[in-house]
Design a protein around this motif. Structure first.
Motif, PDB file in Angstrom:
ATOM      1  N   GLY A  88      46.641 -21.600  46.377  1.00  0.00           N
ATOM      2  CA  GLY A  88      47.431 -21.332  45.178  1.00  0.00           C
ATOM      3  C   GLY A  88      47.217 -19.907  44.682  1.00  0.00           C
ATOM      4  N   TRP A  89      48.140 -19.487  43.828  1.00  0.00           N
ATOM      5  CA  TRP A  89      48.044 -18.139  43.244  1.00  0.00           C
ATOM      6  C   TRP A  89      48.868 -18.088  41.972  1.00  0.00           C
ATOM      7  CZ3 TRP A  89      51.561 -14.171  42.163  1.00  0.00           C
ATOM      8  CH2 TRP A  89      50.967 -12.936  41.817  1.00  0.00           C
ATOM      9  N   ASP A  90      48.443 -17.238  41.048  1.00  0.00           N
ATOM     10  CA  ASP A  90      49.170 -17.084  39.795  1.00  0.00           C
ATOM     11  C   ASP A  90      48.982 -15.679  39.253  1.00  0.00           C
ATOM     12  OD1 ASP A  90      50.738 -17.736  37.633  1.00  0.00           O
ATOM     13  OD2 ASP A  90      49.144 -18.726  36.515  1.00  0.00           O
ATOM     14  N   LYS A  91      49.896 -15.274  38.428  1.00  0.00           N
ATOM     15  CA  LYS A  91      49.778 -14.046  37.636  1.00  0.00           C
ATOM     16  C   LYS A  91      50.159 -14.409  36.217  1.00  0.00           C
ATOM     17  CE  LYS A  91      51.456  -9.297  37.139  1.00  0.00           C
ATOM     18  NZ  LYS A  91      52.393  -8.252  37.647  1.00  0.00           N
ATOM     19  N   ILE A  92      49.205 -14.324  35.324  1.00  0.00           N
ATOM     20  CA  ILE A  92      49.463 -14.736  33.946  1.00  0.00           C
ATOM     21  C   ILE A  92      50.092 -13.589  33.159  1.00  0.00           C
ATOM     22  CG2 ILE A  92      48.367 -15.415  31.777  1.00  0.00           C
ATOM     23  CD1 ILE A  92      46.585 -17.222  33.219  1.00  0.00           C
ATOM     24  N   GLU A  93      51.261 -13.870  32.606  1.00  0.00           N
ATOM     25  CA  GLU A  93      51.984 -12.898  31.792  1.00  0.00           C
ATOM     26  C   GLU A  93      53.104 -13.634  31.067  1.00  0.00           C
ATOM     27  OE1 GLU A  93      53.668  -9.992  34.417  1.00  0.00           O
ATOM     28  OE2 GLU A  93      54.540 -11.497  35.726  1.00  0.00           O
ATOM     29  N   PRO A  94      53.550 -13.108  29.939  1.00  0.00           N
ATOM     30  CA  PRO A  94      54.677 -13.752  29.244  1.00  0.00           C
ATOM     31  C   PRO A  94      55.892 -13.833  30.161  1.00  0.00           C
ATOM     32  CG  PRO A  94      53.639 -12.093  27.853  1.00  0.00           C
ATOM     33  CD  PRO A  94      53.060 -11.924  29.231  1.00  0.00           C
ATOM     34  N   PHE A  95      56.606 -14.929  30.092  1.00  0.00           N
ATOM     35  CA  PHE A  95      57.729 -15.141  31.016  1.00  0.00           C
ATOM     36  C   PHE A  95      58.743 -14.007  30.965  1.00  0.00           C
ATOM     37  CE2 PHE A  95      62.078 -16.813  31.643  1.00  0.00           C
ATOM     38  CZ  PHE A  95      61.997 -17.014  33.017  1.00  0.00           C
ATOM     39  N   LEU A  96      59.070 -13.529  29.786  1.00  0.00           N
ATOM     40  CA  LEU A  96      60.109 -12.510  29.680  1.00  0.00           C
ATOM     41  C   LEU A  96      59.663 -11.154  30.218  1.00  0.00           C
ATOM     42  CD1 LEU A  96      61.752 -13.361  26.234  1.00  0.00           C
ATOM     43  CD2 LEU A  96      62.505 -13.978  28.545  1.00  0.00           C
ATOM     44  N   LYS A  97      58.376 -10.994  30.469  1.00  0.00           N
ATOM     45  CA  LYS A  97      57.885  -9.762  31.086  1.00  0.00           C
ATOM     46  C   LYS A  97      57.676  -9.926  32.597  1.00  0.00           C
ATOM     47  CE  LYS A  97      55.604  -7.848  26.999  1.00  0.00           C
ATOM     48  NZ  LYS A  97      54.336  -7.326  26.422  1.00  0.00           N
ATOM     49  N   SER A  98      57.874 -11.124  33.111  1.00  0.00           N
ATOM     50  CA  SER A  98      57.661 -11.376  34.532  1.00  0.00           C
ATOM     51  C   SER A  98      58.900 -10.954  35.327  1.00  0.00           C
ATOM     52  CB  SER A  98      57.352 -12.857  34.779  1.00  0.00           C
ATOM     53  OG  SER A  98      58.442 -13.677  34.413  1.00  0.00           O
ATOM     54  N   GLU A  99      58.700 -10.778  36.631  1.00  0.00           N
ATOM     55  CA  GLU A  99      59.759 -10.262  37.483  1.00  0.00           C
ATOM     56  C   GLU A  99      60.069 -11.226  38.627  1.00  0.00           C
ATOM     57  OE1 GLU A  99      61.521  -7.632  36.898  1.00  0.00           O
ATOM     58  OE2 GLU A  99      60.365  -6.994  35.138  1.00  0.00           O
ATOM     59  N   PRO A 100      61.280 -11.164  39.168  1.00  0.00           N
ATOM     60  CA  PRO A 100      61.683 -12.069  40.235  1.00  0.00           C
ATOM     61  C   PRO A 100      60.754 -12.065  41.452  1.00  0.00           C
ATOM     62  CG  PRO A 100      63.626 -11.014  39.323  1.00  0.00           C
ATOM     63  CD  PRO A 100      62.437 -10.366  38.675  1.00  0.00           C
ATOM     64  N   ALA A 101      60.199 -10.930  41.806  1.00  0.00           N
ATOM     65  CA  ALA A 101      59.299 -10.885  42.964  1.00  0.00           C
ATOM     66  C   ALA A 101      58.059 -11.740  42.722  1.00  0.00           C
ATOM     67  CB  ALA A 101      58.897  -9.444  43.271  1.00  0.00           C
ATOM     68  N   THR A 102      57.572 -11.726  41.469  1.00  0.00           N
ATOM     69  CA  THR A 102      56.422 -12.559  41.120  1.00  0.00           C
ATOM     70  C   THR A 102      56.798 -14.030  41.154  1.00  0.00           C
ATOM     71  OG1 THR A 102      55.559 -10.800  39.703  1.00  0.00           O
ATOM     72  CG2 THR A 102      54.656 -13.002  39.379  1.00  0.00           C
ATOM     73  N   TRP A 103      57.978 -14.364  40.622  1.00  0.00           N
ATOM     74  CA  TRP A 103      58.428 -15.764  40.649  1.00  0.00           C
ATOM     75  C   TRP A 103      58.449 -16.291  42.085  1.00  0.00           C
ATOM     76  CZ3 TRP A 103      63.691 -14.610  37.843  1.00  0.00           C
ATOM     77  CH2 TRP A 103      63.430 -14.077  36.557  1.00  0.00           C
ATOM     78  N   GLU A 104      59.009 -15.471  42.968  1.00  0.00           N
ATOM     79  CA  GLU A 104      59.163 -15.906  44.365  1.00  0.00           C
ATOM     80  C   GLU A 104      57.808 -16.148  45.015  1.00  0.00           C
ATOM     81  OE1 GLU A 104      61.477 -14.535  48.471  1.00  0.00           O
ATOM     82  OE2 GLU A 104      61.413 -13.190  46.746  1.00  0.00           O
ATOM     83  N   THR A 105      56.857 -15.242  44.764  1.00  0.00           N
ATOM     84  CA  THR A 105      55.525 -15.397  45.346  1.00  0.00           C
ATOM     85  C   THR A 105      54.846 -16.665  44.827  1.00  0.00           C
ATOM     86  OG1 THR A 105      55.264 -13.002  45.580  1.00  0.00           O
ATOM     87  CG2 THR A 105      53.256 -14.320  45.609  1.00  0.00           C
ATOM     88  N   ILE A 106      54.932 -16.873  43.515  1.00  0.00           N
ATOM     89  CA  ILE A 106      54.305 -18.056  42.914  1.00  0.00           C
ATOM     90  C   ILE A 106      54.910 -19.340  43.473  1.00  0.00           C
ATOM     91  CG2 ILE A 106      54.079 -19.353  40.761  1.00  0.00           C
ATOM     92  CD1 ILE A 106      53.727 -16.643  39.324  1.00  0.00           C
ATOM     93  N   MET A 107      56.225 -19.402  43.562  1.00  0.00           N
ATOM     94  CA  MET A 107      56.876 -20.607  44.062  1.00  0.00           C
ATOM     95  C   MET A 107      56.572 -20.824  45.539  1.00  0.00           C
ATOM     96  SD  MET A 107      58.316 -22.027  41.469  1.00  0.00           S
ATOM     97  CE  MET A 107      59.364 -23.250  42.237  1.00  0.00           C
ATOM     98  N   ASN A 108      56.562 -19.760  46.317  1.00  0.00           N
ATOM     99  CA  ASN A 108      56.325 -19.888  47.758  1.00  0.00           C
ATOM    100  C   ASN A 108      54.912 -20.377  48.065  1.00  0.00           C
ATOM    101  OD1 ASN A 108      58.885 -19.182  48.542  1.00  0.00           O
ATOM    102  ND2 ASN A 108      58.398 -17.022  48.885  1.00  0.00           N
ATOM    103  N   ILE A 109      53.932 -19.847  47.346  1.00  0.00           N
ATOM    104  CA  ILE A 109      52.547 -20.253  47.614  1.00  0.00           C
ATOM    105  C   ILE A 109      52.271 -21.645  47.062  1.00  0.00           C
ATOM    106  CG2 ILE A 109      50.112 -19.765  47.143  1.00  0.00           C
ATOM    107  CD1 ILE A 109      50.831 -16.784  47.109  1.00  0.00           C
ATOM    108  N   ASN A 110      52.625 -21.869  45.806  1.00  0.00           N
ATOM    109  CA  ASN A 110      52.183 -23.074  45.117  1.00  0.00           C
ATOM    110  C   ASN A 110      53.027 -24.316  45.412  1.00  0.00           C
ATOM    111  OD1 ASN A 110      49.927 -22.075  43.245  1.00  0.00           O
ATOM    112  ND2 ASN A 110      51.557 -20.610  42.862  1.00  0.00           N
TER     113      ASN A 110
END
Length: 247
Positions: A88-110
């Motif tokens: 698993g992996w995560d990057k903690i940050e407010p949703f509105l400051k997060s970026e699509p590349a981070t979303w993709e990584t989180i979904m792909n790993i977890n």
């Protein structure tokens, strides 16, 4: 018969503790991790304690990598009896400051990582007539967590995936369950950035047991659900959180 456990993300932290715990219980371990050096370190620790283990690189985000790692497991030990989806992996940050590349990584790993391993290993378990799957989710997938919107969504997906697979696999006598850790004292927790500074103390005050989970706390619960003592338990989500959330 000596059982074989295939544990993803077991090169460090919680995954390493799960691997060590299983080895102490007599399992042969396939240590998989995207970092080969970390995986080899876990194997060395298992061997030092008299256990049997083999390391292989596995990037759970890629189905071909998972298939290759499972082939290694079959070559080394001939079977896979227990699958622990820990990577698993995560990057903690407010949703509105997060970026699509981070979303993709989180979904792909977890989430996709667990889909890949289940798709590859469940047919082996069906053929063997035996199997235990323990998926690692998170209490954030049950109750949400500020700064972890996409991670929470992914872990919620893991819980839903597990319930469905538990229903489909019951006819094959294969158990599929979830461990949902609360905040745990792991390397990942320490690396999640500035947004987390100061939260640790607040969490400890909020947890009835007044401490973060230790990796061994999680490993003990995983080992139980993988054991024959839990053979009538399937499709369940067990929170290991010191009472932080009671759901």
């Amino acid at each position: 018969m000596t059982r074989v456990a295939f544990i993803t993300g077991s090169g460090r932290g919680m995954g390493r503790e799960i691997a060590l715990t299983f080895a102490k219980k007599g399992y042969r371990i396939i240590v998989t991790d995207v970092n080969e050096d970390n995986a080899n370190e876990t194997v060395a620790l298992i061997q030092e304690s008299g256990g049997e283990a083999f390391a292989t690189v596995c990037d759970v985000t890629k189905l071909a990598s998972v298939e290759a790692a499972v082939n290694v497991a079959k070559e080394q030990f001939g079977q896979v009896d227990v699958l622990v989806n820990n990577a698993g992996w995560d990057k903690i940050e407010p949703f509105l400051k997060s970026e699509p590349a981070t979303w993709e990584t989180i979904m792909n790993i977890n989430l996709m990582g667990q889909i890949h391993t289940c798709k590859t290993i469940l047919p082996l378990m069906i053929e063997q007539g035996y199997g235990k799957v323990v998926n690692i989710a998170s209490d954030s997938g049950r109750v949400g967590s500020s700064g972890e919107a996409v991670y929470s969504a992914a872990k919620g997906g893991v819980i839903a995936l597990t319930k469905t697979l538990a229903r489909e696999m019951a006819r094959h006598k294969i158990n599929v369950n979830v461990i949902a850790p609360g905040p745990a004292d792991t390397p990942l927790f320490k690396e999640i950035g500035e947004y987390n500074q100061g939260i640790t103390e607040a969490l400890i005050k909020a947890i009835p047991f007044r401490r973060l989970a230790q990796p061994q706390d999680i490993a003990n619960a995983v080992a139980f659900l993988a054991s024959d003592e839990a053979e009538y338990i399937t499709g369940q989500t067990l929170s290991v959180n010191g009472g932080l959330a009671m759901v």
